[in-house]
Design a protein around this motif. Structure first.
Motif, PDB file in Angstrom:
ATOM      1  N   GLY A 106      -9.664 -10.125   0.127  1.00  0.00           N
ATOM      2  CA  GLY A 106     -10.302  -9.855   1.404  1.00  0.00           C
ATOM      3  C   GLY A 106      -9.379 -10.165   2.558  1.00  0.00           C
ATOM      4  O   GLY A 106      -8.221 -10.551   2.380  1.00  0.00           O
ATOM      5  N   GLY A 107      -9.917  -9.989   3.780  1.00  0.00           N
ATOM      6  CA  GLY A 107      -9.110 -10.250   4.964  1.00  0.00           C
ATOM      7  C   GLY A 107      -8.950  -9.015   5.816  1.00  0.00           C
ATOM      8  O   GLY A 107      -9.500  -7.949   5.518  1.00  0.00           O
ATOM      9  N   ASP A 108      -8.188  -9.174   6.879  1.00  0.00           N
ATOM     10  CA  ASP A 108      -7.970  -8.054   7.789  1.00  0.00           C
ATOM     11  C   ASP A 108      -7.173  -6.945   7.111  1.00  0.00           C
ATOM     12  O   ASP A 108      -6.320  -7.205   6.246  1.00  0.00           O
ATOM     13  N   SER A 109      -7.457  -5.724   7.555  1.00  0.00           N
ATOM     14  CA  SER A 109      -6.718  -4.579   7.020  1.00  0.00           C
ATOM     15  C   SER A 109      -5.285  -4.573   7.550  1.00  0.00           C
ATOM     16  O   SER A 109      -5.015  -5.034   8.664  1.00  0.00           O
ATOM     17  N   VAL A 110      -4.377  -4.057   6.759  1.00  0.00           N
ATOM     18  CA  VAL A 110      -2.972  -3.938   7.154  1.00  0.00           C
ATOM     19  C   VAL A 110      -2.753  -2.567   7.777  1.00  0.00           C
ATOM     20  O   VAL A 110      -3.101  -1.540   7.172  1.00  0.00           O
ATOM     21  N   PRO A 111      -2.198  -2.486   8.976  1.00  0.00           N
ATOM     22  CA  PRO A 111      -1.941  -1.181   9.605  1.00  0.00           C
ATOM     23  C   PRO A 111      -1.038  -0.313   8.731  1.00  0.00           C
ATOM     24  O   PRO A 111      -0.174  -0.833   8.014  1.00  0.00           O
ATOM     25  N   PRO A 112      -1.231   1.018   8.793  1.00  0.00           N
ATOM     26  CA  PRO A 112      -0.414   1.924   7.941  1.00  0.00           C
ATOM     27  C   PRO A 112       1.083   1.768   8.161  1.00  0.00           C
ATOM     28  O   PRO A 112       1.859   1.852   7.208  1.00  0.00           O
ATOM     29  N   ASP A 113       1.534   1.545   9.411  1.00  0.00           N
ATOM     30  CA  ASP A 113       2.968   1.424   9.644  1.00  0.00           C
ATOM     31  C   ASP A 113       3.556   0.171   9.000  1.00  0.00           C
ATOM     32  O   ASP A 113       4.701   0.164   8.536  1.00  0.00           O
ATOM     33  N   GLN A 114       2.769  -0.910   8.926  1.00  0.00           N
ATOM     34  CA  GLN A 114       3.229  -2.122   8.248  1.00  0.00           C
ATOM     35  C   GLN A 114       3.082  -2.009   6.737  1.00  0.00           C
ATOM     36  O   GLN A 114       3.872  -2.591   5.987  1.00  0.00           O
ATOM     37  N   LEU A 115       2.064  -1.253   6.305  1.00  0.00           N
ATOM     38  CA  LEU A 115       1.827  -1.102   4.861  1.00  0.00           C
ATOM     39  C   LEU A 115       3.017  -0.448   4.170  1.00  0.00           C
ATOM     40  O   LEU A 115       3.367  -0.786   3.043  1.00  0.00           O
ATOM     41  N   ILE A 116       3.655   0.476   4.876  1.00  0.00           N
ATOM     42  CA  ILE A 116       4.809   1.172   4.290  1.00  0.00           C
ATOM     43  C   ILE A 116       5.990   0.229   4.092  1.00  0.00           C
ATOM     44  O   ILE A 116       6.765   0.355   3.134  1.00  0.00           O
ATOM     45  N   LEU A 117       6.113  -0.765   4.983  1.00  0.00           N
ATOM     46  CA  LEU A 117       7.284  -1.655   4.950  1.00  0.00           C
ATOM     47  C   LEU A 117       7.136  -2.833   4.001  1.00  0.00           C
ATOM     48  O   LEU A 117       8.110  -3.573   3.788  1.00  0.00           O
ATOM     49  N   LEU A 118       5.934  -3.048   3.456  1.00  0.00           N
ATOM     50  CA  LEU A 118       5.709  -4.244   2.646  1.00  0.00           C
ATOM     51  C   LEU A 118       6.499  -4.249   1.342  1.00  0.00           C
ATOM     52  O   LEU A 118       6.643  -5.300   0.717  1.00  0.00           O
ATOM     53  N   ARG A 119       6.993  -3.100   0.902  1.00  0.00           N
ATOM     54  CA  ARG A 119       7.782  -3.050  -0.337  1.00  0.00           C
ATOM     55  C   ARG A 119       9.205  -3.572  -0.106  1.00  0.00           C
ATOM     56  O   ARG A 119       9.916  -3.854  -1.079  1.00  0.00           O
ATOM     57  N   ASN A 120       9.638  -3.638   1.149  1.00  0.00           N
ATOM     58  CA  ASN A 120      10.999  -4.083   1.448  1.00  0.00           C
ATOM     59  C   ASN A 120      11.131  -5.596   1.286  1.00  0.00           C
ATOM     60  O   ASN A 120      10.153  -6.342   1.414  1.00  0.00           O
ATOM     61  N   ARG A 121      12.334  -6.051   1.017  1.00  0.00           N
ATOM     62  CA  ARG A 121      12.590  -7.477   0.842  1.00  0.00           C
ATOM     63  C   ARG A 121      12.418  -8.217   2.164  1.00  0.00           C
ATOM     64  O   ARG A 121      12.793  -7.706   3.228  1.00  0.00           O
ATOM     65  N   PHE A 122      11.883  -9.405   2.091  1.00  0.00           N
ATOM     66  CA  PHE A 122      11.711 -10.299   3.226  1.00  0.00           C
ATOM     67  C   PHE A 122      10.878  -9.685   4.351  1.00  0.00           C
ATOM     68  O   PHE A 122      11.048 -10.049   5.519  1.00  0.00           O
ATOM     69  N   THR A 123      10.017  -8.721   3.976  1.00  0.00           N
ATOM     70  CA  THR A 123       9.134  -8.103   4.954  1.00  0.00           C
ATOM     71  C   THR A 123       7.722  -8.625   4.754  1.00  0.00           C
ATOM     72  O   THR A 123       7.196  -8.604   3.632  1.00  0.00           O
ATOM     73  N   ARG A 124       7.107  -9.079   5.823  1.00  0.00           N
ATOM     74  CA  ARG A 124       5.758  -9.624   5.747  1.00  0.00           C
ATOM     75  C   ARG A 124       4.917  -9.012   6.849  1.00  0.00           C
ATOM     76  O   ARG A 124       5.422  -8.618   7.905  1.00  0.00           O
ATOM     77  N   SER A 125       3.618  -8.917   6.601  1.00  0.00           N
ATOM     78  CA  SER A 125       2.701  -8.487   7.652  1.00  0.00           C
ATOM     79  C   SER A 125       2.435  -9.657   8.595  1.00  0.00           C
ATOM     80  O   SER A 125       2.908 -10.780   8.362  1.00  0.00           O
ATOM     81  N   LYS A 126       1.699  -9.383   9.651  1.00  0.00           N
ATOM     82  CA  LYS A 126       1.410 -10.442  10.629  1.00  0.00           C
ATOM     83  C   LYS A 126       0.455 -11.455  10.015  1.00  0.00           C
ATOM     84  O   LYS A 126      -0.726 -11.173   9.810  1.00  0.00           O
ATOM     85  N   THR A 127       0.995 -12.633   9.663  1.00  0.00           N
ATOM     86  CA  THR A 127       0.200 -13.668   9.013  1.00  0.00           C
ATOM     87  C   THR A 127       0.825 -15.028   9.288  1.00  0.00           C
ATOM     88  O   THR A 127       2.041 -15.129   9.534  1.00  0.00           O
ATOM     89  N   ASP A 128       0.004 -16.025   9.240  1.00  0.00           N
ATOM     90  CA  ASP A 128       0.477 -17.402   9.428  1.00  0.00           C
ATOM     91  C   ASP A 128       0.763 -18.092   8.105  1.00  0.00           C
ATOM     92  O   ASP A 128       1.237 -19.239   8.099  1.00  0.00           O
TER      93      ASP A 128
END
Length: 442
Positions: free
Chosen positions: A375-397
Motif C-alpha cells: 500500500g501507500g501513495d501511487s508512484v507517478p508514471p515518470d518516476q515509475l519508469i526510472l525505478l529500474r535504474n541503479r540508485f534511483t528511488r522515488s520520493k520517500t523518507d
C-alpha cells in the motif's frame, strides 16, 4: 527486412526447378531432333511414293486405247489422303490424279525434286524423255501435327515426373539434412542456462566446424561465468568479514565509552559501517544478478523457496506480510538462488516504501505468476519508469540504496522473464505492484 528461408526448402525447390528446367531443355532438344528426323522420313516416303507411282502411271497412260484426258485414280474406300499426286504431259495437260488431289495445290511449272508451297511439301519426277511428269504433295499441317503429337508425347511424362521428382528431391534433402536439423533443434530447445557441449559427431563434414566453434564458445562462456561467480563469492567473503569485524570492534568500543559526545560519534560510525555492509551486500547481489547465472539447467520447484523467504521476513516484521502460495509445484528454470535474491529484494522494497498500516501481499499462482504488492501513495508514471535504474528511488523518507528493483530487474532480464512495475495496484487506487511470471520467457 530480410526474410530468412529454410536451407531444406531452398535446396528442395532449387533442385526441383533445376531438374525441371533441364528436362524441359532436353525435351525441347529432343523435339527438334525428332522433328528433323521425321521430316527426313516424310521426305523419304514422299520420294519413294513418287518413284513407285510414276512407272505405274506411265504404263497406264501409254496403254490407253484412246486419249481419254484427265482420269482420276479410283479409291478402294473412303479415307483421308495425306499424299496426293497428279500426272501431266509436257504441255501441262492433266493426265492422271489421285482421287482426293486438288490441282490448285500443285505448281503450274514442273520442278524436279523437293519444293515447298505455303501449305504443302512437293516432290516432282520426270519420265519418258521429260514428256510426262508427276508431282506428289503432302500437307505441311500434317507434319506440324505429327511434330506436335511427338512433342506432347515427350512432355506428358513430365506431368507425373515433376511431382515425383519434387517428393524425391525433398525426401533426399530432408534425409541428408536430418542431422543438421537435429543440431538446430538441440541448440534451439536448450535453455539459456544450459552450457553443455552440443553433439558434433554425426554432423556432415561441412557443418562440423560450426559445432566445434559453438562448443568452444560455450566452454569460454562457462569459464567466464564460473570465474565471475567465484569472484563474487570470494568478494562477498573478503568484504563482509572485515566489515563485520570492524562493526563488532566498534560495538565493543561503544560499550566502553561513557562520554556522550564520543559515544554519539561512535554510534554514527556504527551506522555508517552497517550501511556500508548493506550496500556491499546489495552490490554483490547486483553483480551476481548481472553475471548470467539467473537460469539453471534443470527446473526447480520455487514454492518452498518463496515460503522460506516469507517466513524469515515474518520473524522480523510479524503481521506485515500476507502470503498466498499454490498447493501444487511451480517448476521453473529460474535458479533458486537467483529467485531468492529477487523475492527478498522485492519484499524488502515493499516493506520499506509501503504504508506501515497496510500489509505486503506476496502471492505465487499455479501458472507461475509472482505478485508482490504494498500500500501507500501511487508512484507517478515518470518516476515509475526510472525505478529500474541503479540508485534511483522515488520520493520517500525510507532508508535504502536504490538497488533493490535494479537487482530484481537484472535477474528478470537474465532469465528472459518480463518484470512489470505498476502503480497503483491493479484494481486499487493506490499502492505499488510488481508482477512477474517465473515460467514464461520472451
Amino acid at each position: 527486412m530480410a526474410t530468412r528461408t529454410s536451407l531444406q526448402k531452398t535446396l528442395g525447390i532449387g533442385l526441383t526447378l533445376g531438374v525441371t528446367l533441364l528436362w524441359l531443355v532436353g525435351v525441347t532438344a529432343s523435339g527438334l531432333v525428332a522433328q528433323h528426323e521425321m521430316n527426313e522420313v516424310f521426305d523419304s516416303a514422299l520420294e519413294e511414293t513418287a518413284q513407285r507411282i510414276l512407272p505405274l502411271a506411265v504404263t497406264d497412260i501409254l496403254n490407253r486405247e484412246n486419249d481419254t484426258g484427265n482420269q482420276r485414280a479410283p479409291a478402294l474406300k473412303d479415307h483421308d489422303e495425306y499424299l496426293t499426286y497428279l500426272v501431266r504431259d509436257e504441255q501441262g495437260n492433266l493426265l492422271l490424279r489421285s482421287h482426293d488431289a486438288n490441282p490448285e495445290v500443285f505448281g503450274t511449272t514442273p520442278i524436279e525434286g523437293f519444293s515447298n508451297t505455303s501449305t504443302h511439301r512437293l516432290y516432282g519426277a520426270f519420265a519418258v524423255s521429260n514428256t510426262i511428269y508427276l508431282e506428289v504433295a503432302e500437307p505441311l499441317a500434317h507434319r506440324r501435327e505429327s511434330a506436335l503429337e511427338a512433342g506432347l508425347a515427350l512432355l506428358m511424362p513430365l506431368v507425373v515426373l515433376i511431382p515425383v521428382s519434387l517428393l524425391g528431391v525433398w525426401w533426399i534433402v530432408r534425409l541428408s539434412l536430418r542431422k543438421v536439423v537435429d543440431f538446430q533443434q538441440d541448440i534451439e530447445s536448450r535453455g539459456a542456462g544450459d552450457l553443455t557441449p552440443v553433439a558434433e559427431n554425426q554432423l556432415p563434414r561441412e557443418f562440423k566446424p560450426i559445432a566445434i566453434a559453438v562448443n568452444r564458445l560455450l566452454e569460454r562462456l562457462h569459464r567466464a561465468l564460473e570465474s565471475e561467480r567465484s569472484f563474487t563469492a570470494n568478494s562477498a567473503h573478503e568484504l563482509r568479514t572485515p566489515l563485520a569485524t570492524a562493526l563488532a570492534k566498534v560495538q565493543r568500543l561503544k560499550t566502553r565509552i561513557f562520554d556522550d559526545q564520543v559515544k554519539k560519534n561512535v554510534t554514527e560510525i556504527e551506522e555508517a559501517l552497517r550501511s556500508l555492509s548493506t550496500l556491499s551486500g546489495k552490490l554483490l547481489e547486483l553483480a551476481k544478478a548481472e553475471g548470467g547465472g539467473a537460469l539453471s539447467q534443470n527446473p526447480h520447484d520455487l514454492v518452498p523457496v518463496l515460503a522460506i523467504i516469507v517466513r524469515d521476513f515474518e520473524d522480523q516484521v510479524p503481521g506485515r506480510i500476507v502470503q498466498s502460495l499454490p498447493e501444487q509445484e511451480v517448476s521453473s528454470f529460474l535458479d533458486p538462488d537467483a529467485f531468492a535474491i529477487l523475492v527478498r529484494n522485492l519484499i524488502e522494497n515493499a516493506l520499506k516504501h509501503g504504508s506501515p498500516n497496510q500489509p505486503v501481499e506476496v502471492s505465487l499462482e499455479d501458472n507461475g505468476t509472482l505478485r508482490v504488492c504494498n500500500g501507500g501513495d501511487s508512484v507517478p508514471p515518470d518516476q515509475l519508469i526510472l525505478l529500474r535504474n541503479r540508485f534511483t528511488r522515488s520520493k520517500t523518507d525510507a532508508s535504502g540504496s536504490g538497488l533493490g528493483l535494479a537487482i530484481a530487474d537484472a535477474i528478470a532480464k537474465g532469465a528472459g522473464m518480463p518484470l512489470h512495475l505498476r502503480s497503483p495496484v491493479t484494481g486499487r487506487q493506490d499502492g505499488f505492484e510488481v508482477v512477474m511470471n517465473v515460467i514464461n520467457t520472451w
